[in-house]
Design an enzyme around this catalytic site. Structure first.
Site, PDB file in Angstrom:
ATOM      1  N   TYR A  48      11.918 -40.676 -25.416  1.00 24.64           N
ATOM      2  CA  TYR A  48      10.439 -40.136 -24.579  1.00 24.64           C
ATOM      3  C   TYR A  48      10.669 -42.031 -24.137  1.00 24.64           C
ATOM      4  O   TYR A  48       9.905 -41.903 -23.086  1.00 24.64           O
ATOM      5  CB  TYR A  48       9.303 -39.951 -25.401  1.00 24.64           C
ATOM      6  CG  TYR A  48       9.348 -38.434 -26.035  1.00 24.64           C
ATOM      7  CD1 TYR A  48      10.615 -37.604 -25.765  1.00 24.64           C
ATOM      8  CD2 TYR A  48       8.735 -38.146 -26.629  1.00 24.64           C
ATOM      9  CE1 TYR A  48      10.600 -36.351 -26.327  1.00 24.64           C
ATOM     10  CE2 TYR A  48       8.345 -36.806 -26.804  1.00 24.64           C
ATOM     11  CZ  TYR A  48       9.544 -35.743 -26.902  1.00 24.64           C
ATOM     12  OH  TYR A  48       9.321 -34.316 -26.594  1.00 24.64           O
ATOM     13  N   HIS A 103      15.556 -33.654 -32.772  1.00 24.21           N
ATOM     14  CA  HIS A 103      15.202 -33.236 -31.490  1.00 24.21           C
ATOM     15  C   HIS A 103      15.786 -32.311 -30.788  1.00 24.21           C
ATOM     16  O   HIS A 103      15.402 -31.484 -29.769  1.00 24.21           O
ATOM     17  CB  HIS A 103      15.468 -34.470 -30.276  1.00 24.21           C
ATOM     18  CG  HIS A 103      14.810 -34.667 -29.173  1.00 24.21           C
ATOM     19  ND1 HIS A 103      14.864 -35.503 -29.101  1.00 24.21           N
ATOM     20  CD2 HIS A 103      13.942 -33.668 -28.339  1.00 24.21           C
ATOM     21  CE1 HIS A 103      13.211 -35.309 -27.433  1.00 24.21           C
ATOM     22  NE2 HIS A 103      13.204 -34.192 -27.337  1.00 24.21           N
TER      23      HIS A 103
END
Length: 265
Positions: A48, A103
């Site tokens: 991110y 993730h």
């Protein structure tokens, strides 16, 4: 204040509304406001590129927050995963990560190798709990079978009124095995908060008007009405953070939940 739910079977309680930071550009203040209102679970990821701003937001109040971050699915080899965790610790400027998540699954890396690295991180005190993200039931079973010491405590997945694919298998499986569902994009990238047309949206607006809540608050409350689901909406503004935090502390009636289930089926 925001109500708390158990994180898996850990005995740790976390807020049912947390703070997401995917595509986050709001800086420190909205995150600080969310923490002040009780949304002290902050979710980020190495992919991110927001770990640094999260680190800035929690400076001086580390003991008041629950930090969740993720290792990229590209970095699931043993040594790569340990290096990724070191990088996250450095950017967050913390001594440990509360919840470290994979993730997404990577079938090209043996899950045993990945989970060995995750368990090593717990042993070394770098992380407290192990989670996953975007794992199907079969992915979860494979990962669980590779664990030797510690459980998987959470699975972060897409879940909102417009995206309900996890309800049939994944939610019941996670509930059975003490795995908390962390719902990302719970407002469907803002659509559920701002759209004004469509059969489902019409019902959502009607219920919001009846109970004096906003569309976003009703949509989020529907999401967390499941016993093992928490949600991590993202907002760049303090006003929206305040609104999202107002989705907790009350419950939709079963009749309203049924209406929404039918309207968005």
């Amino acid at each position: 204040m925001i109500e708390l739910k158990p994180l898996g079977n850990t005995g740790v309680m976390v807020p049912e509304i947390g703070l997401g930071t995917w595509n986050y550009t709001g800086g420190v203040e909205p995150l600080r406001k969310g923490i002040e209102l009780g949304a002290y679970l902050i979710d980020t990821a190495e992919g991110y590129h927001t770990e640094d701003v999260v680190g800035q937001a929690i400076r001086g109040i580390r003991d008041r927050v629950f930090i969740a971050t993720k290792v990229s699915g590209k970095h699931l080899r043993y040594d790569e995963l340990l290096r990724a965790a070191e990088g996250s610790l450095r950017l967050l400027d913390v001594d440990y990560i509360d919840l470290y998540q994979i993730h997404w699954p990577n079938p090209s890396v043996p899950i045993k190798e990945t989970m060995r690295a995750m368990e090593h991180l717990v042993d070394s005190g770098c992380i407290r709990y192990i989670g996953v993200s975007n794992f199907s039931v079969s992915d979860l079973k494979e990962a669980q079978s590779a664990m030797r010491k510690y459980p998987i405590v959470s699975n972060q997945v897409l879940y909102n009124l417009n995206n309900r694919g996890i309800e049939k298998e994944l939610i019941p499986y996670c509930e059975r095995y003490g795995i908390t569902i962390i719902a990302y994009t719970p407002l469907d990238n803002g659509r559920l908060a701002t759209e004004s047309r469509g059969r489902g949206i019409k019902v959502l607006k009607q219920i919001a008007a009846e109970i004096n809540k906003t569309q976003a608050q009703v949509a989020l409350n529907w999401c967390i009405s499941q016993p093992n689901v928490i949600a991590i909406p993202k907002s760049n503004s303090i006003a929206r953070i305040v609104e999202n935090c107002g989705a907790s502390g009350w419950r939709l009636s079963q009749a309203h939940i049924r209406l929404l289930d039918e309207a968005f089926s």
